[in-house]
Design an enzyme around this catalytic site. Sequence first.
Site, short mmCIF file in Angstrom:
data_model
loop_
_atom_site.label_atom_id
_atom_site.label_comp_id
_atom_site.label_asym_id
_atom_site.label_seq_id
_atom_site.Cartn_x
_atom_site.Cartn_y
_atom_site.Cartn_z
N CYS A 78 8.32 28.76 29.92
CA CYS A 78 8.22 28.26 31.32
C CYS A 78 8.99 29.24 32.36
O CYS A 78 9.89 29.86 32.23
CB CYS A 78 8.93 26.98 31.18
SG CYS A 78 9.28 26.17 32.75
N CYS A 91 2.65 30.19 36.14
CA CYS A 91 3.21 28.81 35.57
C CYS A 91 2.49 28.66 34.47
O CYS A 91 1.19 28.69 34.55
CB CYS A 91 3.05 27.77 36.59
SG CYS A 91 3.40 26.26 35.90
N1 DGL Z 1 5.35 25.35 32.79
C1 DGL Z 1 6.43 25.70 33.87
C2 DGL Z 1 6.28 26.92 34.27
O1 DGL Z 1 5.93 27.78 33.61
C3 DGL Z 1 6.05 24.36 34.67
C4 DGL Z 1 7.42 23.83 35.43
C5 DGL Z 1 7.46 22.76 35.92
O2 DGL Z 1 7.73 21.60 35.18
O3 DGL Z 1 7.33 22.51 37.21
O4 DGL Z 1 6.98 27.10 35.52
#
Ligand code: DGL
Length: 282
Positions: A69, A205
């Site tokens: 993440c 993301c």
């Molecule tokens: N997959 C997360 C990232 O890489 C998403 C974060 C979220 O929940 O907004 O930032």
Amino acid sequence: MIGVFDSGVGGLTVHRALVHRLPQADFTYLADQANAPYGVKTGEEIVELTKAGCIRLFERGASLVVLACNTASAIALRRLQQTWLPGYRKEIGRPVNILGIIVPTIEAATGLPWEHEAERRGEKAEKVDILGVFATQATVRSRVYEIEIDKRKQDLAVFSEPCPELVPLIEGDASAVDLAKAVEAHVQALKARIGRFPDRVVLGCTHYEIIADIFRAALPAGTPLIQQPASTADALELYLERHPDYVQGTSGSRVFLTTGTPGPQNGLVRGFWGGPVTFDAA
Ligand code: DGL
């Protein structure tokens, strides 16, 4: 065992590359879907939620947790490594660590090792190439890509575009039409700010990797997308070679957990994964 953590299904894109690279290792994936999205939360909230996720994984026996993440890596990783992990290691009496995905991504984006420092010339180098970063609001606000790339490669300019609605759309199994509309608007907004399309792009993301084809369609044909999953797999493999004391496991087990509603994940995830993905209760 190696833990992989994300707010939701996005980290599966990294998980897939990690298990492909280390097929014999045991992996537990934890999605904090009860608290997703992270990108619109405050820094303190993101730190506390990331810490809670890591504790869950360490309590299940993880030696390493990969924060799959960007938001958690950008906002929480350094804080937890510096202020919490040393005491926690003593408390549980075994080696544990947390790794992020931004360092390997920046190495891939710059083509330079993390230790590389840009030569500081008297005046600023002329920016030649433009890197576009699509990410959550929290990651964009942190300016992590701008700051860390400028330290290493001054001829690469970074422009970031926050896409706050994309994680809820992806977690909510939005239609291809709605996703394409949202992505197109962000690509055009970034283009308007730069004055042209970026030369290369980071999907900063992990959720966005699930809809990488929609980004590809909205960008000029052939725009290179920096591969976060592959560069994270390279980094983890190297890290484990250098630190064999972190136990990976040998039975190739795969456990998928969520703090949210257990059960099969949505159609977008199924399409990306090539089959059903079912999460158990954490
Ligand atoms: N997959 C997360 C990232 O890489 C998403 C974060 C979220 O929940 O907004 O930032």
